[in-house]
Write a protein that holds these residues in place. Structure first.
Motif, mmCIF file in Angstrom:
data_model
loop_
_atom_site.group_PDB
_atom_site.id
_atom_site.type_symbol
_atom_site.label_atom_id
_atom_site.label_comp_id
_atom_site.label_asym_id
_atom_site.label_seq_id
_atom_site.Cartn_x
_atom_site.Cartn_y
_atom_site.Cartn_z
ATOM 1 N N ALA A 281 41.940 39.866 49.026
ATOM 2 C CA ALA A 281 41.014 40.866 48.485
ATOM 3 C C ALA A 281 41.671 41.647 47.353
ATOM 4 C CB ALA A 281 40.563 41.811 49.592
ATOM 5 N N TYR A 282 42.933 42.018 47.522
ATOM 6 C CA TYR A 282 43.646 42.753 46.485
ATOM 7 C C TYR A 282 43.743 41.936 45.205
ATOM 8 C CZ TYR A 282 47.441 44.980 43.932
ATOM 9 O OH TYR A 282 48.193 45.561 42.941
ATOM 10 N N ASP A 283 44.188 40.695 45.322
ATOM 11 C CA ASP A 283 44.371 39.847 44.142
ATOM 12 C C ASP A 283 43.058 39.644 43.396
ATOM 13 O OD1 ASP A 283 47.048 39.607 44.790
ATOM 14 O OD2 ASP A 283 46.798 37.683 45.816
ATOM 15 N N ALA A 284 41.988 39.424 44.148
ATOM 16 C CA ALA A 284 40.691 39.158 43.514
ATOM 17 C C ALA A 284 40.113 40.418 42.879
ATOM 18 C CB ALA A 284 39.719 38.578 44.541
ATOM 19 N N ALA A 285 40.265 41.561 43.560
ATOM 20 C CA ALA A 285 39.661 42.801 43.068
ATOM 21 C C ALA A 285 40.340 43.311 41.807
ATOM 22 C CB ALA A 285 39.706 43.866 44.150
ATOM 23 N N LEU A 286 41.601 42.982 41.619
ATOM 24 C CA LEU A 286 42.308 43.458 40.428
ATOM 25 C C LEU A 286 41.596 43.015 39.154
ATOM 26 C CD1 LEU A 286 44.755 44.978 39.344
ATOM 27 C CD2 LEU A 286 46.062 42.836 39.473
ATOM 28 N N GLU A 287 40.971 41.852 39.192
ATOM 29 C CA GLU A 287 40.242 41.363 38.023
ATOM 30 C C GLU A 287 38.964 42.155 37.775
ATOM 31 O OE1 GLU A 287 41.394 38.992 35.899
ATOM 32 O OE2 GLU A 287 43.191 39.339 37.122
ATOM 33 N N LYS A 288 38.525 42.921 38.750
ATOM 34 C CA LYS A 288 37.305 43.729 38.603
ATOM 35 C C LYS A 288 37.608 45.135 38.073
ATOM 36 C CE LYS A 288 34.738 40.498 40.467
ATOM 37 N NZ LYS A 288 33.709 39.772 39.688
ATOM 38 N N TYR A 289 38.887 45.501 38.009
ATOM 39 C CA TYR A 289 39.304 46.821 37.518
ATOM 40 C C TYR A 289 39.564 46.715 36.012
ATOM 41 C CZ TYR A 289 40.073 49.241 42.022
ATOM 42 O OH TYR A 289 39.921 49.877 43.231
ATOM 43 N N LYS A 290 38.478 46.654 35.254
ATOM 44 C CA LYS A 290 38.619 46.482 33.809
ATOM 45 C C LYS A 290 37.602 47.338 33.066
ATOM 46 C CE LYS A 290 40.695 41.876 33.791
ATOM 47 N NZ LYS A 290 40.600 40.471 33.330
ATOM 48 N N ASN A 291 37.970 47.709 31.865
ATOM 49 C CA ASN A 291 37.142 48.534 31.006
ATOM 50 C C ASN A 291 35.739 47.973 30.887
ATOM 51 O OD1 ASN A 291 36.230 50.327 29.004
ATOM 52 N ND2 ASN A 291 37.072 49.062 27.368
ATOM 53 N N GLY A 292 34.743 48.841 31.159
ATOM 54 C CA GLY A 292 33.347 48.464 30.975
ATOM 55 C C GLY A 292 32.693 47.820 32.173
#
Length: 385
Positions: A281-292
């Motif tokens: 979950a951590y690895d996948a969610a990091l890609e969702k923490y992005k500008n916009g």
């Protein structure tokens, strides 16, 4: 390379807030950082650590009424510093008497902190009305989502000074995590208390103001709690099973916030599955923490991962932090779709799962949202022993 000092940033923040007051036709905003009603926005605007009253006006004036005048003269950036003792140590006296000396329009709008209880609001209303007299029409506001929320929103987007402080806190935090792992592996850390006191001692040796919150150290028998109670004991840490260590350190008012999980074998298949789910979950969610990107989508994404495995995470995926350990935004699926990750936000990413038999697992790092994506500021991980 940024060369502005804190005083210049304080002035810049005050100027930006005065513009908000003008835009919203508010003449005066009143901030209170006192025992029982803490507001770190006062430190954000002035540099004064705590225990003071602050008046900011639409015309750009800043007036600080501190308990400790010596500290304010050394640390605060404001136009005027007036001792609290000059007003009989009474906040209503301080605000009303200062307002009476300001050049205010005949119709004046003043906004009080939304945390004021109604009986206290009535005291302010009476004192201000008497001080300004019948010739002034007073509109006294005390509301949610007013200009005090605008101050909170300003604090959500960190300026370069704040980012530098947080990065310094993050570097100290990373060093502490190395010391903690070395202590656990060498056997010099054997209890929850050992871990917590090492953090307290070493962070102050590194120049920190202290810890950002009570260190949470929980061995396998207590790690099922999201925030264990009490924060730490003399119990074994880590022991066979899953142990959690959650802490942060403060540099110039700004905290870090990380969580390590210590996994000491042998583990059951169910415990291994719990660790794998949290890491995935951590690895996948990091890609969702992005500008916009929508904040709610990151939280929903992790909730779906856990739901597919028949598990539920009982807390939000993360939160902003800075002068407080928990600031806006909260990373949860109830955020409105227009709430987006923006450059300058610093937020935690902390998926976790907990079970009274299996114990708990949480992996938490601090993330800076950048124009291009994100920067992971800390190096917490699941440590296998």
């Amino acid at each position: 390379m940024n060369t502005m000092n804190l005083a210049e940033y304080n002035r810049q923040r005050q100027k930006a807030f005065s513009q908000i007051l003008r835009d919203k036709k508010i003449d005066v905003a009143f901030f209170e950082d006192t025992e029982g009603r803490r507001d770190p926005s006062l430190r954000y605007f002035t540099g004064q650590p705590s225990d003071a009253l602050l008046i900011l006006t639409a015309e750009g004036q800043s007036i600080l009424i501190p308990w400790d005048v010596n500290m304010a003269q050394e640390m605060a950036t404001v136009d005027s510093i007036l001792p609290y003792t000059d007003f009989g140590r009474t906040a209503t006296n301080a605000l009303s008497q200062i307002l009476a000396k300001l050049e205010l329009p005949s119709t004046v709008t003043i906004e009080l902190p939304p945390s004021l209880p109604y009986p206290v609001y009535e005291k302010y209303q009476k004192a201000i009305t008497q001080a300004l007299g019948n010739s002034t029409e007073v509109h006294l506001l005390c509301r949610e989502n007013g200009v005090h929320q605008d101050a909170v929103n300003m604090r959500a987007i960190k300026d370069q000074y704040e980012i530098n402080c947080i990065k310094r806190a993050s570097a100290i935090t990373d060093n502490l995590m190395l010391l903690l792992e070395d202590g656990v592996r060498s056997g010099t850390i054997t209890t929850e208390m050992d871990a917590a006191l090492l953090i307290e001692r070493e962070c102050r040796k590194a120049g920190c103001e202290g810890t950002g919150f009570d260190t949470l150290a929980a061995g396998p028998e207590r790690s099922f709690g999201i925030h264990c109670f009490p924060p730490y004991t003399a119990g074994a840490f880590p022991a066979t099973g899953l142990s959690i260590l959650d802490f942060g350190v403060v540099v110039e008012g700004y905290t870090s916030d990380v969580t390590l999980t210590f996994a000491k074998g042998p583990l059951t298949p169910e415990q291994e599955k719990q660790l794998e789910l949290v890491q995935r979950a951590y690895d996948a969610a990091l890609e969702k923490y992005k500008n916009g990107l929508a904040i709610k989508d990151a939280a929903q994404f992790v909730d779906d991962i856990f739901a597919q495995a028949g598990r539920t995470m009982p807390h939000s995926l993360g939160h902003g932090y800075g002068l407080e350990a928990h600031e806006w935004p909260t990373v949860r699926n109830t955020q409105p779709p227009e709430a987006l990750f923006r450059p300058g936000m610093v937020v935690t990413l902390e998926p976790g799962l907990y079970d009274t038999k299996l114990g708990g697992c949480r992996l938490e790092n601090d993330i800076l949202i950048t124009p291009e994506g994100n920067e992971v500021l800390t190096k917490a991980r699941i440590i296998r022993l």
